[in-house]
Design an enzyme around this catalytic site. Structure first.
Site, short mmCIF file in Angstrom:
data_model
loop_
_atom_site.label_atom_id
_atom_site.label_comp_id
_atom_site.label_asym_id
_atom_site.label_seq_id
_atom_site.Cartn_x
_atom_site.Cartn_y
_atom_site.Cartn_z
N SER A 142 23.49 8.63 133.11
CA SER A 142 24.18 9.65 133.91
C SER A 142 25.50 9.11 134.46
O SER A 142 26.51 9.82 134.47
CB SER A 142 23.29 10.19 135.03
OG SER A 142 22.83 9.15 135.85
N GLY A 162 16.93 8.20 130.27
CA GLY A 162 15.66 7.94 130.95
C GLY A 162 15.17 6.51 130.81
O GLY A 162 14.02 6.22 131.10
N ASP A 221 22.55 -2.83 146.44
CA ASP A 221 23.84 -2.13 146.57
C ASP A 221 23.92 -1.28 147.83
O ASP A 221 24.89 -1.34 148.57
CB ASP A 221 24.21 -1.34 145.30
CG ASP A 221 23.23 -0.28 144.87
OD1 ASP A 221 22.13 -0.17 145.46
OD2 ASP A 221 23.56 0.48 143.93
N GLU A 226 19.07 -6.33 142.64
CA GLU A 226 18.49 -4.98 142.54
C GLU A 226 18.19 -4.40 143.92
O GLU A 226 17.61 -5.09 144.77
CB GLU A 226 17.20 -5.05 141.70
CG GLU A 226 17.08 -3.96 140.70
CD GLU A 226 18.14 -4.02 139.61
OE1 GLU A 226 19.14 -3.27 139.72
OE2 GLU A 226 17.99 -4.77 138.64
N HIS A 227 18.60 -3.15 144.11
CA HIS A 227 18.44 -2.42 145.38
C HIS A 227 19.22 -3.09 146.51
O HIS A 227 19.00 -2.82 147.68
CB HIS A 227 16.96 -2.25 145.75
CG HIS A 227 16.28 -1.21 144.88
ND1 HIS A 227 16.02 0.07 145.31
CD2 HIS A 227 15.84 -1.28 143.60
CE1 HIS A 227 15.42 0.75 144.33
NE2 HIS A 227 15.32 -0.05 143.28
N ASP A 244 25.81 1.62 139.53
CA ASP A 244 25.93 2.13 138.16
C ASP A 244 27.36 2.57 137.82
O ASP A 244 27.88 2.25 136.75
CB ASP A 244 24.98 3.31 137.96
CG ASP A 244 23.55 2.97 138.37
OD1 ASP A 244 23.22 1.78 138.42
OD2 ASP A 244 22.78 3.90 138.64
N SER A 249 27.47 19.38 125.23
CA SER A 249 26.94 18.04 124.95
C SER A 249 26.13 18.10 123.68
O SER A 249 25.40 19.07 123.44
CB SER A 249 26.05 17.58 126.10
OG SER A 249 25.24 16.49 125.66
C1 GLA Z 1 19.55 2.69 140.45
C2 GLA Z 1 20.63 3.18 141.39
C3 GLA Z 1 21.57 2.04 141.81
C4 GLA Z 1 20.81 0.84 142.31
C5 GLA Z 1 19.67 0.49 141.34
C6 GLA Z 1 18.80 -0.61 141.87
O1 GLA Z 1 20.11 2.29 139.24
O2 GLA Z 1 21.38 4.21 140.77
O3 GLA Z 1 22.48 2.50 142.77
O4 GLA Z 1 20.33 1.05 143.61
O5 GLA Z 1 18.85 1.61 141.05
O6 GLA Z 1 19.49 -1.81 141.96
#
Ligand code: GLA
Length: 393
Positions: free
Chosen positions: A144, A138, A58, A55-56, A188, A87
């Site tokens: 998204s 959300g 990327d 996580e974080h 994502d 939509s």
């Molecule tokens: C969100 C962002 C991703 C990534 C995550 C944390 O989902 O869109 O790019 O940074 O947070 O891992």
């Protein structure tokens, strides 16, 4: 290791596309007909994701390991004289625009992809796009990115562009960063476009090299619970951007371009920056360990890594929330093998790896903990690793 795939193909392994994605696409086609009085040229589906771990990392050019959820954004589309977006969650209106510039609200994710494709040299003209999605909104499950990736596949096919999937992920990320204005990394969009059914995807965010790792928790008598805390995201954009800024500052102080390149024993005198650094260094190692454990044939064995990841996000990266901690602690207290928040943080969802026989008890414990603390009632479901984005019709 990396295997480029076309945007045009159906699923790579030749199996039938996910039946649920097909049902959503059929609805998108019906909606297209009703709204536009014509038939679409095709329908495409792109999933939301859970990040198993990483996580974080990327935007620090590190490692991630998402899998696709069996929830999809489906897009039915055809070329047209002007841009028209609809939509089933868009309040009933058709959003019309002569150009792809300046579109706002939910339709910005679709128009933004068209803009980014043009910027990347994949010329696309006006189209009608009707979308129908069941990716929870959300919940931190990338609703998204699912919209963006479904639109991207649709527009690529309509205009005869063959785009390597990794390149497509970069284009969709650019739509999110520069058109929608969210400063996210590439997790994502690559999850939605590149994940494969029954697998978690290890990815190196530096070069998008990846490896599909079998991930069928059910075969091990296990269940992966996703717990949508249904808590409102708080200060998400500002806090996300400030974590990015902390990482950039830490990298600058260490004399590296990205924290990915910091030595394993790197240390910073500033306590906050040092904790951000420690999260990224340890999280990257946990992703590699998770891959090793899975490749060694154990799923239960990743539980401790998941929980360690949560502790690191809670204490060092400071992106958890009361609701996420409640869900994680309750799940672990009731016997989960491991649990962590997933995604950007500050709300959204947690995951818990549990023995299937214990799943009802653990779900009940999570619900009871939320109730006792007067938190919103979470929504819990069992996730399996589903198919990545594909053309359905
Ligand atoms: C969100 C962002 C991703 C990534 C995550 C944390 O989902 O869109 O790019 O940074 O947070 O891992």
């Amino acid at each position: 290791m990396p295997t480029p795939e076309n945007t045009t193909g159906h699923r790579r392994n030749g199996a039938e596309p996910d039946a649920h994605a097909a049902a959503l696409a059929a609805t998108a086609v019906e909606v297209f007909r009703t709204q536009f009085g014509a038939s679409p040229a095709g329908a495409w589906a792109a999933p939301g994701r859970v990040n198993l771990i990483g996580e974080h990392t990327d935007y620090n050019e590190g490692f991630v390991m998402p899998f696709a959820l069996p929830f999809y954004a489906a897009a039915a589309a055809a070329k047209a004289d002007t841009w028209e977006f609809h939509s089933t969650h868009g309040g009933g209106a058709i959003v019309r625009s002569e150009t792809v510039e300046g579109v706002e609200g939910w339709a910005a994710y679709l128009a933004g992809v068209a803009w980014a494709m043009n910027e990347a040299g994949y010329e696309v003209g006006p189209a009608r796009i009707a979308v129908h999605s069941d990716v929870p909104h959300g919940a931190g499950l990338s609703s998204s990115a699912a919209l963006e990736c479904a639109a991207l596949l649709a527009l690529a096919d309509l205009h005869g562009h063959t785009i390597d999937r990794a390149e497509a992920a970069r284009i969709a990320r650019r739509a999110e960063n520069e058109y929608v204005g969210a400063p996210t990394g590439i997790l994502d969009q690559s999850a939605s476009l590149l994940c494969e059914e029954g697998h978690a995807m290890f990815m190196d965010c530096r070069d998008l090299a990846r490896e599909q790792v079998p991930f069928n928790v059910e075969e091990h008598g296990l269940t992966m619970l996703v717990i949508d805390t249904r808590a409102p995201h708080r200060h998400v954009d500002g806090e996300y951007a400030s974590r990015r800024a902390d990482c950039e500052e830490a990298a600058r102080l260490l004399g590296v371009d990205f924290l990915r390149d910091a030595p394993a024993d790197a240390h910073l005198d500033d306590d906050r920056l040092n904790r951000r650094l420690r999260h990224i260094l340890t999280e990257n190692r946990r992703v590699l360990s998770t891959m090793d454990v899975l490749k060694g044939g154990s799923v239960a064995g990743i539980g401790e890594l998941l929980t360690a990841s949560h502790v690191s996000m809670r204490d060092d990266y400071e992106i958890s929330s009361v609701e996420l901690d409640s869900a994680v602690d309750a799940a672990l207290g009731a016997g989960a093998l491991g649990a962590r928040m997933t995604g950007g943080g500050f709300g959204g969802s947690a995951i818990a790896l549990v023995e299937t026989a214990l799943a009802p008890k653990i779900e009940a414990a999570v619900m009871a903990a939320a109730k006792a603390a007067a938190l919103p009632r979470p929504q819990v479901f069992a996730a399996r690793a589903a198919a990545g984005a594909h053309r359905v019709l």
